[in-house]
Design a protein around this motif. Structure first.
Motif, PDB file in Angstrom:
ATOM      1  N   SER A 109      47.544  19.392  87.796  1.00 20.31           N
ATOM      2  CA  SER A 109      48.226  19.301  88.058  1.00 20.31           C
ATOM      3  C   SER A 109      48.140  17.357  88.493  1.00 20.31           C
ATOM      4  CB  SER A 109      48.012  20.175  89.542  1.00 20.31           C
ATOM      5  OG  SER A 109      47.010  19.307  90.900  1.00 20.31           O
ATOM      6  N   ALA A 110      47.692  16.741  87.930  1.00 18.93           N
ATOM      7  CA  ALA A 110      48.197  15.515  88.848  1.00 18.93           C
ATOM      8  C   ALA A 110      49.258  15.617  87.972  1.00 18.93           C
ATOM      9  CB  ALA A 110      46.900  14.777  88.776  1.00 18.93           C
ATOM     10  N   VAL A 111      49.876  15.715  86.546  1.00 19.74           N
ATOM     11  CA  VAL A 111      50.565  15.012  86.197  1.00 19.74           C
ATOM     12  C   VAL A 111      51.384  15.766  86.009  1.00 19.74           C
ATOM     13  CG1 VAL A 111      48.785  15.316  83.663  1.00 19.74           C
ATOM     14  CG2 VAL A 111      50.241  16.917  84.293  1.00 19.74           C
ATOM     15  N   LEU A 112      51.733  17.077  86.986  1.00 18.05           N
ATOM     16  CA  LEU A 112      52.450  17.499  86.881  1.00 18.05           C
ATOM     17  C   LEU A 112      54.198  16.601  87.396  1.00 18.05           C
ATOM     18  CD1 LEU A 112      51.977  21.784  87.191  1.00 18.05           C
ATOM     19  CD2 LEU A 112      52.793  20.607  85.710  1.00 18.05           C
ATOM     20  N   ARG A 113      53.732  16.187  89.148  1.00 20.66           N
ATOM     21  CA  ARG A 113      54.644  15.218  89.476  1.00 20.66           C
ATOM     22  C   ARG A 113      55.834  14.886  88.478  1.00 20.66           C
ATOM     23  NH1 ARG A 113      55.548  10.993  92.233  1.00 20.66           N
ATOM     24  NH2 ARG A 113      56.704  11.419  94.287  1.00 20.66           N
ATOM     25  N   PRO A 114      55.200  13.495  88.014  1.00 19.98           N
ATOM     26  CA  PRO A 114      55.972  12.202  87.629  1.00 19.98           C
ATOM     27  C   PRO A 114      56.236  13.155  86.133  1.00 19.98           C
ATOM     28  CG  PRO A 114      53.560  13.036  86.346  1.00 19.98           C
ATOM     29  CD  PRO A 114      53.458  13.317  87.908  1.00 19.98           C
ATOM     30  N   LEU A 115      55.679  14.175  85.368  1.00 17.49           N
ATOM     31  CA  LEU A 115      56.398  14.592  84.212  1.00 17.49           C
ATOM     32  C   LEU A 115      57.926  16.123  84.610  1.00 17.49           C
ATOM     33  CD1 LEU A 115      53.880  16.195  81.814  1.00 17.49           C
ATOM     34  CD2 LEU A 115      54.427  14.025  81.833  1.00 17.49           C
ATOM     35  N   LEU A 116      57.719  16.002  86.224  1.00 11.73           N
ATOM     36  CA  LEU A 116      59.045  16.701  86.534  1.00 11.73           C
ATOM     37  C   LEU A 116      59.730  15.960  87.064  1.00 11.73           C
ATOM     38  CD1 LEU A 116      57.097  19.428  88.816  1.00 11.73           C
ATOM     39  CD2 LEU A 116      59.144  19.578  86.417  1.00 11.73           C
ATOM     40  N   ALA A 119      61.327  14.897  83.487  1.00  5.93           N
ATOM     41  CA  ALA A 119      62.331  15.387  83.435  1.00  5.93           C
ATOM     42  C   ALA A 119      64.151  15.555  84.233  1.00  5.93           C
ATOM     43  CB  ALA A 119      61.627  17.221  83.595  1.00  5.93           C
ATOM     44  N   ALA A 120      63.486  15.632  85.541  1.00  8.34           N
ATOM     45  CA  ALA A 120      65.061  15.525  86.224  1.00  8.34           C
ATOM     46  C   ALA A 120      65.690  14.536  85.934  1.00  8.34           C
ATOM     47  CB  ALA A 120      64.326  15.004  87.529  1.00  8.34           C
ATOM     48  N   LEU A 121      64.937  13.055  85.588  1.00 10.82           N
ATOM     49  CA  LEU A 121      65.696  11.685  85.206  1.00 10.82           C
ATOM     50  C   LEU A 121      66.176  11.951  83.784  1.00 10.82           C
ATOM     51  CD1 LEU A 121      63.202   9.244  86.458  1.00 10.82           C
ATOM     52  CD2 LEU A 121      65.713  10.015  86.624  1.00 10.82           C
ATOM     53  N   THR A 122      65.838  12.625  83.302  1.00 10.18           N
ATOM     54  CA  THR A 122      65.811  13.535  82.012  1.00 10.18           C
ATOM     55  C   THR A 122      67.329  13.827  81.579  1.00 10.18           C
ATOM     56  OG1 THR A 122      63.924  13.096  80.371  1.00 10.18           O
ATOM     57  CG2 THR A 122      65.817  14.478  79.305  1.00 10.18           C
TER      58      THR A 122
END
Length: 272
Positions: A109-116, A119-122
């Protein structure tokens, strides 16, 4: 056309936007990983970011292939030719979402926030590049081209969907896609296919067509490249699809696959 030239490389706007978005996603993920104090979390963020990008590409391609399964049935290996275009964005996002769900189920779950966040910036970057390179409001030019026998042919005013392919015999991707295009032209007589050769003599074109056992139908000459300039094309091959009113519907710079071209033609039919 909405293509961009960077040095010797020519990119279709959609491909340029996709490349920039992927690079930003990976870069943002890497920056987020480096800010993590726990080495395990940092490595996990970078790894799952890579898996998410791979899942998007494979999912988007698979979604397109399944949607056009009948077109790929005769040549299934063409599904591997990603450079020809043909992706389903919805299927890509769904596949990337599955990767994030798997990460959550694996206790990451620790990886979700930075990846989301990445993804939003992408998504924002992709939209910004697409908006910065809008498809111009272009119509099929009123212009006379030369048939291989030297007679003149008017390009505009055909009152049906028209595919214009700018090509040359010295262009390897042009040569590769020509058999597919001529076969599609024979299969779709309701669509006008114009193969506008750029700057070559009739005898050279005829020799190429004879050597490749390709038909003469639709083969025209643009000796001085006026059509390429009028359409603002920046590279070969370039394929443009116009609806029955002569308005530009879609365009691609670079090699295109049969299913991708058929999809553009179907769009033109719907809009025309």
């Amino acid at each position: 056309m909405n293509a961009a030239s960077i040095g010797p490389f020519v990119f279709d706007a959609s491909r340029l936007a996709a490349i920039a978005a992927f690079l930003l996603f990976l870069s943002t993920s890497t920056i987020a990983a480096r800010r993590e104090r726990q080495a395990g979390h940092a490595r996990a963020i970078e790894a799952w970011a890579g898996w998410a990008v791979l899942a998007w590409i494979l999912g988007a391609r698979l979604g397109f292939v399944l949607t056009h399964a009948s077109d790929f049935a005769a040549a299934p290996l063409d599904a591997l030719k990603l450079w020809q275009g043909g992706f389903s964005a919805r299927a890509g996002w769904a596949a990337a979402g599955v990767v994030l769900v798997v990460a959550l189920l694996k206790g990451r779950s620790a990886v979700l926030r930075p990846l989301l966040i990445a993804a939003a910036l992408t998504a924002v970057t992709h939209q910004a590049i697409t908006a910065a390179l809008p498809r111009p409001q272009m119509r099929l030019p009123v212009m006379e081209l030369l048939a291989l026998d030297g007679s003149t042919v008017q390009l505009a005013g055909q009152d049906r969907v028209t595919v214009v392919n700018l090509w040359a015999t010295w262009c390897p991707p042009c040569r590769r896609e020509m058999p597919m295009m001529t076969a599609l032209a024979a299969e779709m007589p309701e669509v006008s296919f114009v193969f506008a050769n750029q700057g070559e003599a009739a005898d050279r074109i005829l020799a190429f067509l004879a050597a490749e056992n390709l038909p003469l139908e639709g083969m025209l000459r643009d000796p001085r490249g006026h059509l390429m300039a009028q359409l603002r094309a920046v590279g070969l091959p370039s394929t443009l699809v116009f609806d029955a009113t002569g308005a530009l519907v879609a365009a691609q710079t670079g090699e295109i696959s049969g299913p991708a071209l058929r999809a553009l033609i179907d769009t033109a039919k719907e809009q025309g």
